[in-house]
Design an enzyme around this catalytic site. Structure first.
Site, short mmCIF file in Angstrom:
data_model
loop_
_atom_site.label_atom_id
_atom_site.label_comp_id
_atom_site.label_asym_id
_atom_site.label_seq_id
_atom_site.Cartn_x
_atom_site.Cartn_y
_atom_site.Cartn_z
CG ASP A 135 55.84 78.35 103.85
OD1 ASP A 135 55.41 78.16 105.01
OD2 ASP A 135 56.21 79.48 103.46
CG HIS A 136 57.09 77.66 108.09
ND1 HIS A 136 57.00 78.49 107.00
CD2 HIS A 136 57.85 78.34 109.01
CE1 HIS A 136 57.66 79.61 107.24
NE2 HIS A 136 58.20 79.54 108.44
CG ASP A 200 57.83 84.18 107.62
OD1 ASP A 200 57.85 83.00 108.01
OD2 ASP A 200 58.83 84.75 107.17
NE ARG A 482 65.90 85.84 110.81
CZ ARG A 482 64.60 86.05 110.87
NH1 ARG A 482 63.78 85.05 111.07
NH2 ARG A 482 64.10 87.26 110.76
CB SER A 689 60.93 83.88 113.57
OG SER A 689 59.61 83.56 113.24
NE ARG A 691 60.05 81.27 115.38
CZ ARG A 691 61.13 80.55 115.12
NH1 ARG A 691 61.72 79.85 116.06
NH2 ARG A 691 61.63 80.51 113.90
#
Length: 799
Positions: A135-136, A200, A482, A689, A691
């Protein structure tokens, strides 16, 4: 009246669980369910993995007896998944819990590094049900179908890697175009009482279905996929009591926009936010998911709602009536115990809650719609709305699309279209197909909207925006979560505001930020003045959902032992990992300060200096294509952080050459010359995030330590996993003693122990020194990660 934001402590009113289940819901005593013999699958994709409420209930009873008190819902689910419910030390906010999550979910940007780490572990198959969701990596440019086709072509190497790795190691693969990870989880995998971890930060979306879903870094996911108990600091529990009923223009999004204003971006750190009270029943299941999703913006570990009839209806509508029936049997297990206590409490009366809009530059800057116009004028924010964007993982449900279409239809009936550009992002292929069948897509298109691919798109910076130039001051409004500086379009001058999809739609039609649909009028094509009526739409489609295209790849039934996963040594997108070096056994001496990051300040709503989120530490947008190649993506390390020395971005002094350069370039020069370094930061460092690249990159480029006033939860854990030292000033004022050209030594590592501070010696260029204490949150296991060089190194040592 809505609470002013003061938080009540201790001695709270007992929770009444009957309210959460609504009227007419079948309530059987938990013990009656013990005789049920039918097994219910966790999902249709994993028919041999079953919902195990009996085990959950058994563990909850053990813990409740040990603690001798009623339990909150989040405690039931978390403690119900303890690896050792008999012996585990349990103290909110203090002890580390060892948990056995039910499943893992990974989005494609983070899955690359997670799967590369899992490959490095040498294990043949994942130990729990796991999925990858593409999806990213889909950039929004000209429209859904063409953008998707372009993404499949550009990212073919990455998609092939993830698909083949999924097949080899037993991981389900959702192809590009399937939808956003959190919507797919809600539709297929979340259910009341499940414990799910996802790579995520918006994984908490699943709390709308009574799940405990927690965002983590890839190394945490590897632990769970490897069958190792997963560590989580025992969360505090913040109660949010909802009374009254949502109505009119007020939406579920306004609940979390209000809560964010009360608790701020770090008010939920270390805590689970648990919603309860009679107001819960006025919120749809997907509305509850919206609220939980954006709980990530207050730093919460996760958020959750109690099981009720809205969740039951959603489960039934998404083909999981058997889970709903089983959840009914265990209903008392899936709500808080009567009399449970929360660490703090916020109360919101939904009858009095008004539509909100939050921003710019931070998601906790909350404004009632009635005030935003005057506030914008006062602060010099552009009133013209350039773009309205609805959808994303936060607000892309059938109900969201329907309420937006309800607003759009009123405008069309009066001969109006959007004055601003307008984009629509369906949350999943199922949502896309259903809103197309039911006419919502046509209405939103006719009013001037463009339907994007079923993906994250502009929400994460995957937006090829061309209507304004970089540096041009402008305003956009979104239904996303965000709005950090430059997050959506890489333009630091874009003022991004967050609101509900229906408010965004109204503002896109009006074209101005100071339009309040509750009181203001629009002018029809014939000159008539009219007001928009509050939106109305079905919570769920009257017909069944249209599943759309089949986009799921099952792992092979016979296993993947004969399959190969190849990574080209010349690839610019993927790179096999090399182990990080072990701790050398002594103190860290004379670390060079790479950058001292200036802190953010919001003064009268104006953004000042540099909040250091994970977007600033490891930018997304065009950098997403390098998420599987550690060396290449390290070229974005801290390029968005503001240097306190000169208020510059990506401009620091190389203390070896005296010249100024980009942060990654200087870091590489230090590493090449054997000079390790440290970053100094302010509050809530690493907000945003999940990440883990924000932790991997500093480690890869020679960093050893990050010293700040406070950390965001996920980032602190990610740093520990990669063998870094995340430390906090015992006295926050010591931040001011550090100068950009200092050298820092970390003392006491030979006796590194839980709860024992480390000390530092700061050598200034003028020959003077400062000494002070640094705190840490390492436990014994995490200290072993540091000593081994990383958690992955330690995993290999134990095999």
């Amino acid at each position: 009246m809505i609470s002013s934001g003061s938080i009540q402590r201790k001695a709270l009113k007992p929770y009444n669980s009957t309210l959460a289940l609504g009227q007419g819901v079948r309530r059987l005593h938990v013990s009656a369910a013990f005789n049920a013999k039918a097994k219910v699958s966790m999902s249709r994709f994993e028919p041999s993995n079953f919902v195990n409420y009996e085990k959950l209930n058994e563990n909850v009873n053990i813990v409740r007896k040990r603690l001798n008190r009623p339990l909150t819902l989040s405690e039931k689910i978390v403690y119900g998944h303890l690896d050792d419910p008999v012996g585990q030390d349990i103290a909110r906010g203090r002890t580390y819990l060892r948990l056995r999550p039910d499943r893992v979910a990974m989005q494609d940007a983070t899955a690359q590094m997670a799967m590369l780490q899992f490959i490095s572990s040498g294990l043949p198959q994942v130990a729990v049900p796991s999925t990858i969701h593409c999806d990213h990596l889909i950039e929004a440019q000209i429209g859904g179908a063409k953008d998707l086709a372009r993404a499949k072509d550009i990212n073919a190497e990455v998609y092939n890697f993830l698909a083949s790795a999924g097949a080899k190691y037993g991981v389900g693969f959702w192809k590009p175009g399937s939808g956003i990870i959190h919507q797919i989880i809600l539709e297929n995998y979340a259910y009341p009482g499940v414990l799910l971890i996802g790579t995520d930060s918006h994984t908490p979306n699943g709390g709308g279905l009574g799940s405990i879903c927690i965002g983590v870094g890839g190394a945490d996911a590897v632990d769970v996929m490897a069958g190792i108990p997963w560590e989580l600091k025992c969360p505090n529990v913040i109660g949010v009591k909802l009374t009254g009923k949502l109505s009119g223009w007020t939406s579920p999004k306004d609940v979390i926009l209000k809560v964010a204003g009360i608790l701020t971006v770090k008010g939920g750190t270390g805590a689970i936010v648990e919603y309860h009270g009679p107001g819960v029943d006025s919120i749809s299941c997907t509305g509850m998911a919206t609220i939980c999703n954006m709980g990530a913006e207050i730093g919460a570990t996760t958020s959750v709602f109690p099981y009720n009839h809205r969740m039951k209806t959603y489960l039934e509508k998404t083909g999981r009536g058997d889970i709903a029936a089983l959840a009914d049997d265990y209903a008392d297990l899936l709500v808080p115990d009567a009399g449970c206590e929360y660490d703090s409490m916020v109360e919101i009366n939904l009858d009095e809650l008004k539509p909100h809009i939050n921003g710019p530059f931070t998601p906790d800057l909350a404004h009632p719609m009635a005030d935003i116009g005057a506030t914008a004028v006062k602060n010099g924010w552009p009133l013209q709305v350039k773009v309205g964007l609805i959808g994303s993982c936060t607000n892309s449900s059938y109900e969201d699309m329907g309420r937006s279409a309800s607003v759009a239809k009123q405008a069309l009936d009066k001969g109006l279209k959007c004055k601003a550009a307008f984009t629509i992002t369906p949350g999943s292929e199922q949502i896309r197909a259903t809103i197309e069948r039911d006419g919502y897509s046509k209405i939103l298109g006719d009013v001037g909207g463009m339907v994007l691919a079923n993906a994250c798109g502009p929400c994460i910076g995957q937006w090829d925006r061309r209507d304004v130039k970089k540096g041009e001051k402008n305003t956009i409004v979104t239904s996303y979560n965000r709005n950090f500086t430059a997050r959506n379009d890489a333009n630091p001058a874009t003022h991004a505001f967050v609101a509900s999809p229906e408010i965004v739609t109204a503002l896109a039609i009006a074209g101005t930020l100071d339009f309040n649909p509750e009181v203001d009028y629009l002018t029809a094509a014939n000159g008539e003045k009219f007001k928009l009526k509050p939106p109305s739409a079905d919570e769920l489609p009257k017909l069944d959902f249209d599943p759309g295209q089949d986009t799921y790849q099952h792992p092979p039934a016979e296993g993947g032992s004969k399959l190969r996963v190849d990574v080209s040594p010349t690839s610019t997108r993927l790179q096999l990992l090399e182990p990080f070096d072990k701790w050398a056994g002594g103190d860290l001496e004379d670390l060079q300060i790479l950058i001292k990051v200036s802190g953010q300040r919001i003064i009268w709503g104006l953004f000042r200096r540099g909040k250091c989120t994970t977007d600033h530490i490891s930018a997304a947008g065009p950098w997403l294509k390098f998420r599987g190649h550690l060396d290449n993506i390290s070229n974005n390390m801290l390029i968005g952080a503001v240097n306190i020395e000169n208020d510059g971005v990506n401009k620091i002094k190389n203390q070896l050459t005296g010249e100024y350069g980009g942060v990654p370039d200087v870091a590489r020069h230090y590493k090449a010359n054997g000079l390790s370094w440290v970053v100094v930061g302010d509050d809530n460092y690493g907000e945003g995030s999940s990440r883990e690249h924000a932790a991997l990159e500093p480690r890869h480029l020679g960093g050893r330590c990050i010293i700040v006033k406070s950390f965001a939860r996920i980032h602190e854990t990610n740093l520990k996993k990669q063998g870094m030292l995340p430390l906090t000033f015992q006295n926050p004022a010591d931040y001011d003693k550090i100068r950009p050209d200092d050298k820092i030594s970390i003392k006491g590592l030979a006796t590194f122990a839980p709860g024992k501070p480390l000390s530092t010696v700061v050598k200034h260029s003028d020959g003077t020194k400062d000494e002070f204490q640094l705190n840490h949150t390492f436990n014994e296991t995490q200290i072993e990660w540091f000593q081994a060089g990383s958690a992955l190194n330690r995993m290999k040592e134990l095999q």
